[in-house]
Design a protein around this motif. Structure first.
Motif, PDB file in Angstrom:
ATOM      1  N   ILE A 113       0.831  -1.207   0.000  1.00 27.65           N
ATOM      2  CA  ILE A 113       0.000   0.000   0.000  1.00 27.65           C
ATOM      3  C   ILE A 113       0.863   1.255   0.000  1.00 27.65           C
ATOM      4  O   ILE A 113       0.583   2.207  -0.731  1.00 27.65           O
ATOM      5  CB  ILE A 113      -0.993  -0.043   1.180  1.00 27.65           C
ATOM      6  N   ARG A 148       0.723   3.914  -3.026  1.00 22.59           N
ATOM      7  CA  ARG A 148       0.219   5.257  -2.724  1.00 22.59           C
ATOM      8  C   ARG A 148       1.297   6.329  -2.840  1.00 22.59           C
ATOM      9  O   ARG A 148       1.091   7.350  -3.475  1.00 22.59           O
ATOM     10  CB  ARG A 148      -0.381   5.299  -1.309  1.00 22.59           C
ATOM     11  N   GLU A 175      -6.174   6.478  -3.700  1.00 25.10           N
ATOM     12  CA  GLU A 175      -6.659   5.555  -2.672  1.00 25.10           C
ATOM     13  C   GLU A 175      -7.683   4.574  -3.232  1.00 25.10           C
ATOM     14  O   GLU A 175      -7.655   3.391  -2.911  1.00 25.10           O
ATOM     15  CB  GLU A 175      -7.303   6.324  -1.513  1.00 25.10           C
ATOM     16  N   THR A 211      -5.939   2.020  -5.398  1.00 22.56           N
ATOM     17  CA  THR A 211      -5.154   1.133  -4.538  1.00 22.56           C
ATOM     18  C   THR A 211      -6.070   0.148  -3.835  1.00 22.56           C
ATOM     19  O   THR A 211      -5.776  -1.048  -3.764  1.00 22.56           O
ATOM     20  CB  THR A 211      -4.348   1.942  -3.504  1.00 22.56           C
ATOM     21  N   ARG A 219      -6.509   3.636   3.679  1.00 16.65           N
ATOM     22  CA  ARG A 219      -6.061   4.890   4.289  1.00 16.65           C
ATOM     23  C   ARG A 219      -5.434   4.623   5.660  1.00 16.65           C
ATOM     24  O   ARG A 219      -4.370   5.155   5.987  1.00 16.65           O
ATOM     25  CB  ARG A 219      -7.243   5.849   4.425  1.00 16.65           C
ATOM     26  N   CYS A 236      -2.033   2.806   5.249  1.00 16.93           N
ATOM     27  CA  CYS A 236      -1.027   3.740   4.742  1.00 16.93           C
ATOM     28  C   CYS A 236      -0.559   4.687   5.847  1.00 16.93           C
ATOM     29  O   CYS A 236       0.644   4.929   5.999  1.00 16.93           O
ATOM     30  CB  CYS A 236      -1.585   4.523   3.553  1.00 16.93           C
TER      31      CYS A 236
END
Length: 170
Positions: free
Chosen positions: A115, A119, A126, A129, A141, A144
């Motif tokens: 991730i 990213r 997002e 991904t 999120r 990450c």
């Protein structure tokens, strides 16, 4: 007929070679980050990239306007995810364990690495991904953010011990 097929094959090969010449270095660096190997010793990353590029080449004539870099990156991510799942299963007694990962992102889990690379290094949104890794956007999120925090909070390696001062003969 055979000559036309041969001409198409040569053109396809030239186009693919030009693509690899332009994108190969960046894709290899992404693969190296994913595998957490050192930049100068990255056989797993090279195998991962080679298999992703082979799949892209096999589908080259069917891309029809699709971005080959994006396609190869997706294949790289999918192959890494499958390999990471197999590598990080509980160890089987009697089988050798994989070599230690010592690269830049070695302190992260494979999922966090995947991730984070998609990213931050690749700049993938997002939502894309999340679709690539098969997770909800909120989870991507959170992972990450956790990975970035781990990379920022981990103290740097301690400095190497100083060499003893040479003795002076009197």
């Amino acid at each position: 007929m055979r000559e036309r097929h041969s001409t198409r094959h040569r053109r396809r090969t030239r186009e693919f070679e030009a693509f690899v010449a332009g994108a190969g270095g960046r894709l290899l660096h992404a693969a190296t980050l994913l595998t957490a190997e050192p930049v100068d010793a990255n056989p797993r990353a090279r195998r991962l990239l080679t298999s992703a590029l082979a799949e892209t080449y096999a589908r080259w004539h069917r891309l029809r306007g699709e971005d080959p870099y994006d396609r190869t990156r997706q294949e790289l991510a999918a192959r890494f995810a499958r390999a990471a799942w197999r590598r990080h299963r509980p160890a089987v007694p009697g089988l050798p364990r994989p070599a230690a990962e010592t690269g830049l992102l070695a302190r992260l889990t494979p999922q966090e690495r995947l991730i984070l690379v998609l990213r931050l290094y690749e700049g993938v949104a997002e939502e894309q991904t999340a679709a690539t890794v098969g997770l909800p956007v909120d989870r991507v999120r959170a992972i990450c953010t956790r990975a970035v925090t781990a990379m920022r909070s981990t103290p740097p390696a301690p400095p190497a011990p100083a060499a003893p001062a040479p003795e002076v003969a009197t």
